[in-house]
Design an enzyme around this catalytic site. Sequence first.
Site, PDB file in Angstrom:
ATOM      1  N   LYS A  36       0.833  -1.215   0.000  1.00 40.79           N
ATOM      2  CA  LYS A  36       0.000   0.000   0.000  1.00 40.79           C
ATOM      3  C   LYS A  36       0.859   1.253   0.000  1.00 40.79           C
ATOM      4  CE  LYS A  36      -1.911   1.669   3.967  1.00 40.79           C
ATOM      5  NZ  LYS A  36      -1.587   3.110   4.093  1.00 40.79           N
ATOM      6  N   ASN A  37       1.835   1.293   0.918  1.00 38.88           N
ATOM      7  CA  ASN A  37       2.587   2.540   1.097  1.00 38.88           C
ATOM      8  C   ASN A  37       3.598   2.808  -0.026  1.00 38.88           C
ATOM      9  OD1 ASN A  37       1.123   3.099   3.342  1.00 38.88           O
ATOM     10  ND2 ASN A  37       2.769   2.697   4.822  1.00 38.88           N
ATOM     11  N   CYS A  96      -5.446  12.515  13.319  1.00 36.52           N
ATOM     12  CA  CYS A  96      -6.085  11.213  13.140  1.00 36.52           C
ATOM     13  C   CYS A  96      -5.959  10.444  14.443  1.00 36.52           C
ATOM     14  CB  CYS A  96      -5.502  10.454  11.955  1.00 36.52           C
ATOM     15  SG  CYS A  96      -3.961   9.633  12.273  1.00 36.52           S
ATOM     16  N   ARG A  98      -0.084  14.457  13.483  1.00 34.62           N
ATOM     17  CA  ARG A  98       0.320  14.264  12.104  1.00 34.62           C
ATOM     18  C   ARG A  98       0.322  15.549  11.265  1.00 34.62           C
ATOM     19  NH1 ARG A  98      -1.572   8.433  10.075  1.00 34.62           N
ATOM     20  NH2 ARG A  98       0.356   8.686   8.935  1.00 34.62           N
ATOM     21  N   ASP A 111       4.236   0.700  12.149  1.00 34.56           N
ATOM     22  CA  ASP A 111       3.091   0.009  11.553  1.00 34.56           C
ATOM     23  C   ASP A 111       3.024  -1.470  11.944  1.00 34.56           C
ATOM     24  OD1 ASP A 111       2.204   2.305  10.367  1.00 34.56           O
ATOM     25  OD2 ASP A 111       2.760   1.759   8.326  1.00 34.56           O
ATOM     26  N   ARG A 137      -8.798  -0.577   4.476  1.00 35.62           N
ATOM     27  CA  ARG A 137      -7.927   0.476   3.926  1.00 35.62           C
ATOM     28  C   ARG A 137      -6.586  -0.113   3.509  1.00 35.62           C
ATOM     29  NH1 ARG A 137      -6.174   4.303   7.801  1.00 35.62           N
ATOM     30  NH2 ARG A 137      -4.727   4.581   6.102  1.00 35.62           N
TER      31      ARG A 137
HETATM   32  C1  UD1 Z   1       3.944   7.015   6.668  1.00 35.02           C
HETATM   33  C2  UD1 Z   1       3.127   5.788   6.365  1.00 35.02           C
HETATM   34  C3  UD1 Z   1       2.500   5.263   7.642  1.00 35.02           C
HETATM   35  C4  UD1 Z   1       3.555   5.033   8.717  1.00 35.02           C
HETATM   36  C5  UD1 Z   1       4.435   6.275   8.889  1.00 35.02           C
HETATM   37  C6  UD1 Z   1       5.628   6.046   9.806  1.00 35.02           C
HETATM   38  C7  UD1 Z   1       2.354   6.137   4.086  1.00 35.02           C
HETATM   39  C8  UD1 Z   1       1.205   6.444   3.190  1.00 35.02           C
HETATM   40  N1  UD1 Z   1       2.086   6.150   5.414  1.00 35.02           N
HETATM   41  O1  UD1 Z   1       3.054   8.004   7.184  1.00 35.02           O
HETATM   42  O2  UD1 Z   1       1.849   4.015   7.333  1.00 35.02           O
HETATM   43  O3  UD1 Z   1       2.916   4.765   9.945  1.00 35.02           O
HETATM   44  O4  UD1 Z   1       4.948   6.697   7.615  1.00 35.02           O
HETATM   45  O5  UD1 Z   1       6.405   5.005   9.321  1.00 35.02           O
HETATM   46  O6  UD1 Z   1       3.441   5.853   3.659  1.00 35.02           O
HETATM   47  N2  UD1 Z   1       5.828  14.807  11.130  1.00 35.02           N
HETATM   48  C9  UD1 Z   1       5.924  16.160  11.412  1.00 35.02           C
HETATM   49  N3  UD1 Z   1       5.812  17.072  10.393  1.00 35.02           N
HETATM   50  C10 UD1 Z   1       5.587  16.677   9.102  1.00 35.02           C
HETATM   51  C11 UD1 Z   1       5.492  15.305   8.825  1.00 35.02           C
HETATM   52  C12 UD1 Z   1       5.617  14.390   9.859  1.00 35.02           C
HETATM   53  O7  UD1 Z   1       6.102  16.549  12.558  1.00 35.02           O
HETATM   54  O8  UD1 Z   1       5.492  17.540   8.215  1.00 35.02           O
HETATM   55  C13 UD1 Z   1       5.951  13.797  12.214  1.00 35.02           C
HETATM   56  C14 UD1 Z   1       4.675  12.999  12.455  1.00 35.02           C
HETATM   57  O9  UD1 Z   1       3.794  13.669  13.320  1.00 35.02           O
HETATM   58  C15 UD1 Z   1       5.218  11.709  13.065  1.00 35.02           C
HETATM   59  C16 UD1 Z   1       6.566  11.536  12.361  1.00 35.02           C
HETATM   60  O10 UD1 Z   1       6.879  12.800  11.803  1.00 35.02           O
HETATM   61  O11 UD1 Z   1       5.424  11.855  14.449  1.00 35.02           O
HETATM   62  C17 UD1 Z   1       6.599  10.489  11.285  1.00 35.02           C
HETATM   63  O12 UD1 Z   1       5.512  10.691  10.406  1.00 35.02           O
HETATM   64  P1  UD1 Z   1       5.622  10.418   8.856  1.00 35.02           P
HETATM   65  O13 UD1 Z   1       6.841   9.629   8.538  1.00 35.02           O
HETATM   66  O14 UD1 Z   1       5.424  11.714   8.137  1.00 35.02           O
HETATM   67  O15 UD1 Z   1       4.355   9.521   8.583  1.00 35.02           O
HETATM   68  P2  UD1 Z   1       3.520   9.529   7.264  1.00 35.02           P
HETATM   69  O16 UD1 Z   1       4.416   9.839   6.117  1.00 35.02           O
HETATM   70  O17 UD1 Z   1       2.271  10.315   7.444  1.00 35.02           O
END
Ligand code: UD1
Length: 419
Positions: free
Chosen positions: A22-23, A117, A122, A305, A397
């Site tokens: 998926k990711n 969420c 996030r 995950d 999902r």
């Molecule tokens: C992706 C994965 C999700 C997985 C996560 C962590 C996809 C579609 N989803 O989510 O399944 O659980 O990686 O491996 O690939 N953060 C910030 N600012 C930002 C972005 C992130 O502070 O602009 C923080 C988030 O709050 C979190 C951390 O960074 O604490 C990691 O999040 P992130 O790697 O961005 O997760 P996703 O990319 O949303």
Amino acid sequence: MEAFSVVGGKPLNGTVTISGAKNAALPILFACLLCRDRCRIQNVPQLRDVASTFAVLQGLGVDCQHEAEAVIIHTPPTLATYEAPYELVRTMRASILALGPLLARFGQAVVSLPGGCAIGVRPVDIHADGLRQMGAEVEIKNGSLVANCQRLHGADITLPLPTVTGTENLLMAAVLAEGQTILRQAACEPEIVDLANFLIAAGANIQGAGTACITIEGTSTLTAADYTVMPDRIEAGTYLAAVAAVGGEVLLAGANPHDMERVLSAFAGGGVEICPLDTGIRVKMAGRFSGADAVTAAYPGFPTDMQAQLIAANCISSSPTAVSETVFENRFMHVQELLRMGADITLAEHTAFIRGVDHLTAAPVMATDLRASASLVIAALAAKGTSTINRIYHLDRGYERMEEKLSALGAEVERIDGH
Ligand code: UD1
């Protein structure tokens, strides 16, 4: 709302075919926005998040067709709109992946902010800041990120933390930017390598994907690619956790052991026999799982995950364990439900301390997010009696036909009308 009815206590035996990741599929489908010609993507899993991605793309005016074994995506030279609206984004946070490609190719993007969420706040500030460093104007208006630019230019960007979709958004933006972009402290997840390989196949120039420093030489056009999505390491890990909890011997067909080293070593430490093969991974649990400690971290650390699924298996382990969550601030929603099934878990800040019980007992439980749902299925498979897991739309999902795959392994799982 649909639910799963699970009769616990049956070991799992046989072969389960691991679906496309998926990711990896989601960013690759959004990356088709960058390509001038028709892209053919194989091994795209049939999931609710993939359907949501098609809805976002089709809403923009992108042509998405299903062929026998592939999806064909064609992005026209101008789009009907450059906006991913709230109605679609709120069903899938990964819609934020439209931002980088729209901006890089068309110079404009409006993507509704996904909001918080169940597992944490996030934010997407790192995505926006990186694009600003590449010359875009990005502001928040009426609940959306509104971004504009002439052509993006390369930049030397240090991400404050290795966000996965943030790295993907900036990577997709940089491939069509003018000049060189360096992404430092980039996320290293295998799905980023898969996205980069797709982009390279379409004509991008990228070095270092899979390391913390990615260098991109921008180009003016990406053409098209015929690409096969990597296997889903989290789906494979979920079936591994299920075998650890209930016993049996299963071939995770198509799983790639190299993407899963930390997960495999954790479960091996708890007594699961793990045999990497050319065709997948054979996993066998004879006797009782002795449990595994873990601290979640960005790749190559133990994936957040997989945290909920490991906790579910630890609930019946022979030794006490501790599992810490460092990536998301509120990712223990499954613990309350596991307690209702007789688990013995104490939460202290970011750590769950688990004392394994001899058996869990069936209960009606409520799925709260994707991986929490998977952990409840694992607990129900291990429990005595018949459990009902409500709200499995979360599960749909990210897991393709989970009830069919588990039933083929000997489990008793049925999709029913729930509440
Ligand atoms: C992706 C994965 C999700 C997985 C996560 C962590 C996809 C579609 N989803 O989510 O399944 O659980 O990686 O491996 O690939 N953060 C910030 N600012 C930002 C972005 C992130 O502070 O602009 C923080 C988030 O709050 C979190 C951390 O960074 O604490 C990691 O999040 P992130 O790697 O961005 O997760 P996703 O990319 O949303």
